[in-house]
Each structure stands twice: as structure tokens, then as C-alpha cells.
Design a protein around this motif. Structure first.
Motif, short mmCIF file in Angstrom:
data_model
loop_
_atom_site.label_atom_id
_atom_site.label_comp_id
_atom_site.label_asym_id
_atom_site.label_seq_id
_atom_site.Cartn_x
_atom_site.Cartn_y
_atom_site.Cartn_z
N ALA A 219 0.83 -1.20 0.00
CA ALA A 219 0.00 0.00 0.00
C ALA A 219 0.87 1.26 0.00
CB ALA A 219 -0.92 -0.01 1.22
N ALA A 220 1.97 1.22 0.73
CA ALA A 220 2.87 2.37 0.75
C ALA A 220 3.46 2.62 -0.63
CB ALA A 220 3.98 2.15 1.78
N GLU A 221 3.80 1.56 -1.33
CA GLU A 221 4.33 1.73 -2.69
C GLU A 221 3.29 2.37 -3.60
OE1 GLU A 221 5.56 -2.10 -4.00
OE2 GLU A 221 7.34 -2.15 -2.70
N ARG A 222 2.06 1.93 -3.50
CA ARG A 222 1.01 2.49 -4.34
C ARG A 222 0.71 3.94 -4.00
NH1 ARG A 222 -3.73 -2.08 -5.33
NH2 ARG A 222 -2.36 -3.87 -5.66
N ALA A 223 0.92 4.29 -2.74
CA ALA A 223 0.60 5.65 -2.27
C ALA A 223 1.83 6.56 -2.25
CB ALA A 223 -0.02 5.59 -0.88
N GLU A 224 2.88 6.19 -2.95
CA GLU A 224 4.13 6.96 -2.90
C GLU A 224 3.90 8.43 -3.23
OE1 GLU A 224 8.68 6.96 -4.74
OE2 GLU A 224 7.22 5.46 -5.38
N GLY A 225 3.07 8.70 -4.21
CA GLY A 225 2.81 10.09 -4.58
C GLY A 225 2.16 10.88 -3.46
N LEU A 226 1.22 10.25 -2.75
CA LEU A 226 0.56 10.91 -1.63
C LEU A 226 1.53 11.13 -0.47
CD1 LEU A 226 -2.83 8.98 -1.63
CD2 LEU A 226 -2.41 11.31 -2.45
N VAL A 227 2.40 10.16 -0.22
CA VAL A 227 3.40 10.30 0.84
C VAL A 227 4.34 11.46 0.53
CG1 VAL A 227 5.35 9.20 1.99
CG2 VAL A 227 3.28 7.88 1.52
N GLU A 228 4.82 11.52 -0.71
CA GLU A 228 5.70 12.62 -1.10
C GLU A 228 4.97 13.96 -1.06
OE1 GLU A 228 9.02 12.60 -1.72
OE2 GLU A 228 8.88 10.54 -0.98
N GLY A 229 3.66 13.90 -1.29
CA GLY A 229 2.87 15.13 -1.24
C GLY A 229 2.88 15.78 0.12
N PHE A 230 3.09 14.99 1.17
CA PHE A 230 3.20 15.56 2.52
C PHE A 230 4.34 16.57 2.58
CE2 PHE A 230 6.09 15.20 6.13
CZ PHE A 230 5.35 15.82 7.12
N TYR A 231 5.51 16.23 2.05
CA TYR A 231 6.67 17.12 2.12
C TYR A 231 6.42 18.39 1.32
CZ TYR A 231 8.76 12.81 3.80
OH TYR A 231 9.03 11.66 4.50
N THR A 232 5.82 18.24 0.16
CA THR A 232 5.51 19.41 -0.66
C THR A 232 4.52 20.32 0.03
OG1 THR A 232 5.87 18.07 -2.66
CG2 THR A 232 4.67 20.14 -2.93
#
Length: 393
Positions: A52-65
Motif C-alpha cells: 500500500a505504501a508503494e502504491r501511495a508513494e505520490g501521496l506520501v511525497e505530497g506531505f513534504y511538498t
């Protein structure tokens, strides 16, 4: 244009039958945040946590942005951590402190932070010194400038908005003094992030800590650390495979960016939810949030101050959304219990836990903290119930 109160209340279903005035403790997350967190947990249950973390990588990176955009920083200067306290500990632990170095703080420093400072004094031989308050209760800028001028100050650590009082410290002026003196500036923004528009360049801080659960309306168990690129910091006290990597037998290299303060294991759902909460706040406009929260808080102070036997305790020329008060003859915990029973969430600020601040005859206070989704009518409910409890003696 101001905040569309109807729209944000529609995103906060609990307000239909609850007056939530404990936003300085933990606010009510809006529907988009809840959906983001629950949606990812459901994905973990369906495909597995790592997958699930792999699939949500974009959302996780979106936190930093998202956090970088909110703070006027760069994504590589942001780390996800489990709480503001964890962020403060990590940032403070990376300050290059040596025996004899001076650390300046304020009378209103958060108790957990104060414990960390005292521990450093015991174990590392640094000198922790408390800068006095000015006449309005905030840090005395003249006294701070004089102490910085004496030399030997490695770090200035203070909070923007204390947890137990509505005052707001003049942190932009503090940041300018720290930069001029070459001192590291560690700012605890636990209560101000999500309530005020914060720009790290304008504030002049090297380290800034924040939490998700308070005025950002994010999930519990989430927070962040801003660490300025180029700040004079040592490597974190603890490293793992997320914050460092092996370069040979017995050798490792710590990451160069702020993620060196992170741990491999964390709540991915929480990190995604915090990113959504930050975007939600930024979309509303943090200056508009500040205006509405400030106006509601002043209205609450005015109305409470009109009640015989109620003493409003907040200090400072500029004040936050935290409103503290005492009811003559009624313990703060008894007032809180009555209010909670009437469907009004507040908390108790334990002034006795502020070891460096004058108590002014009050050990505990009722803390009612407003947010932009609250209304004047809800403030009136608070006032009515305080009168009701007071009438019981």
C-alpha cells in the motif's frame, strides 16, 4: 473574503451536536482528512502495508511538498515525525552543544521542552538561562538582545504560543536577533501552525516543530520538523536504515536532508492524512484563519470577562485562539466536567507545570480554544454553562 463557515462545518459533522472548544488539545479532523486516513488503512488491509505504501508513494511525497509550501521552505527541509515533542527532541538533539554553551529560553516554555533543556544542562554541561518577560507577558526583546550581546549563546529555544495562555511571543523579532548574533533559533510552533501563516524565512528560525492534531486538524500521532538547509547541526542522536545507509563495514553516511530525522517505521496513513490537512488549511488561507480565530477568541474573552467571578488570564498585546480563565470558588476540573457534561469540550491548563513562570495565584485554569469552524453562538453556550456551574457554588 472570509472563511465559508457553513462549508467547513459541513466538513465537520460532529459540530451538529457538539461544541468543540479543545482545538489546542486535539481538533476535529475534516472529512477529507478522515477519508484519506481510513482509505489508506483499507488499502493496507486489502493489499498489505508495504504494498500500500508503494502504491501511495505520490501521496506520501505530497506531505513534504504540502508542509514546505505552508512554511515557505523546501521539501528537503521537512521531516515527518510522530509528534511535536518528538520533533523538538530530534531538533534540539542535533544542535551542536558543548559544555559552557549558553541556551536561552522563556518563562512560558513548554514543560516537556523545559525538561529536555534541564537534562542537557545536567548531562552536557550547558547553561540554561531564562529570559524575563516584558510588561505584557511576552519575552522581553531588550533583555534577550542584551543576553545575546554577552556572547556564548549557542541556542535560543522558545514557543510561539504557549499551551496554557493566549499570549503570542514576538518570534519574528527574536529570529532577527538570533541571526545577528549567530545563535541557532529553535521555534516550537505546536500551537501556531494551522492557526497563523508561518514563513520560516520571515521568522528567521533554523528549526521549527509542529503537530498535526491541533490547529492543523490532522490525525493524532503525526507531526513534522523543519530543519534549515545549511544550519549548523550535528547528526541525529538515533539513525536507522531510513535516515542513514551503509558505505562499508563499520561505516555509514547520514542523509543530507531533513529526512535524516525520520524513522523507517511510521504511520503511512497518518502521514498522508497530515498532508491532506495541511493542504486543507492552506486552501482556506491561513491569514483568513488567523483573522477568524483571533476574532472569535477576543469575543470569548469579552463575554467571559463580563461574568461576575470569572477571571480571564490571557496576557500579551497580540493573542491566540487559546482562551484561559478561572472561576472564583470553583476548581478548573469541576468547571471542565460540567462543560463536558453539557456537550462543550474544553480542557484544563495546569499552570503549576510551568516551572519558570509566575503563577499569579492560579495553579490551574480552564482552557477554551476556538477554531474557524466555531461560531459566536457556541461561545454563548460556553458562557451560559459557565454561569450555570458558577451558580451551583
Amino acid at each position: 473574503m472570509g472563511i465559508d463557515v457553513g462549508a467547513v462545518r459541513a466538513d465537520t459533522p460532529a459540530v451538529a451536536d457538539l461544541v468543540h472548544l479543545n482545538n489546542a488539545g486535539s481538533s476535529l479532523p475534516p472529512v477529507p482528512v478522515v477519508e484519506a486516513v481510513v482509505g489508506h488503512l483499507r488499502l493496507e488491509a486489502r493489499v498489505g502495508g508495504y504494498e500500500a505504501a508503494e502504491r501511495a508513494e505520490g501521496l506520501v511525497e505530497g506531505f513534504y511538498t504540502a508542509v514546505a509550501r505552508m512554511l515557505g521552505a523546501r521539501p528537503e527541509e521537512v521531516a515527518f515525525v510522530e509528534s511535536a515533542t518528538r520533533a523538538w527532541e530530534a531538533g534540539f538533539g542535533a544542535v551542536r552543544l558543548e559544555a559552557g554553551d549558553r541556551v536561552l529560553t522563556t518563562t512560558s516554555e513548554y514543560p516537556s521542552n523545559a525538561l529536555g533543556l534541564v537534562k542537557a544542562a545536567r548531562e552536557r554541561g550547558v547553561r540554561v538561562e531564562v529570559v524575563p518577560d516584558g510588561p505584557e507577558g511576552v519575552v522581553d526583546l531588550g533583555a534577550l538582545e542584551r543576553e545575546l550581546g554577552r556572547g556564548g549563546v549557542r541556542l535560543v529555544a522558545l514557543n510561539h504560543m504557549p499551551t496554557h495562555n493566549g499570549l503570542v511571543n514576538p518570534v519574528q523579532e527574536v529570529g532577527a536577533l538570533c541571526r545577528a548574533a549567530g545563535a541557532v533559533f529553535l521555534l516550537d510552533a505546536c500551537q501556531s501552525v494551522g492557526q497563523w501563516d508561518l514563513d520560516v524565512e520571515r521568522l528567521g528560525c533554523d528549526l521549527l516543530t509542529g503537530t498535526g492534531r491541533k490547529f492543523l486538524r490532522g490525525p493524532r500521532g503525526t507531526g513534522f520538523l523543519y530543519a534549515r538547509a545549511g544550519a549548523d547541526l550535528v547528526e541525529p542522536a538515533v539513525v536507522d536504515v531510513s535516515s542513514a545507509h551503509w558505505v562499508g563495514e563499520g561505516e555509514y553516511r547520514v542523509r543530507a536532508d531533513a529526512r535524516r530525522f525520520e524513522s523507517f517505521e511510521r504511520s503511512v496513513a497518518g502521514q498522508i492524512g497530515l498532508g491532506v490537512a495541511v493542504d486543507y488549511a492552506v486552501a482556506l488561507g491561513l491569514e483568513r484563519v488567523r483573522e477568524r480565530v483571533g476574532a472569535l477568541a477576543e469575543y470569548a474573552r469579552e463575554r467571559l470577562g463580563q461574568v461576575a467571578g470569572v477571571r480571564v488570564l490571557d496576557r500579551g498585546a497580540v493573542r491566540s485562539g487559546i482562551v484561559t480563565f478561572a472561576v472564583r470558588g470553583v476548581p478548573a476540573e469541576h468547571v471542565r466536567a460540567h462543560l463536558v457534561g453539557a456537550g462543550v469540550n474544553v480542557s484544563v491548563a495546569r499552570v503549576w507545570n510551568q516551572v519558570w513562570e509566575p503563577r499569579e495565584g492560579v495553579d490551574e485554569a480552564v482552557r477554551a480554544s476556538v477554531h474557524y469552524f466555531n461560531t459566536e453562538e457556541e461561545v454563548e453556550v460556553l458562557v451560559r454553562e459557565v454561569k450555570e456551574r458558577q451558580g451551583r457554588g
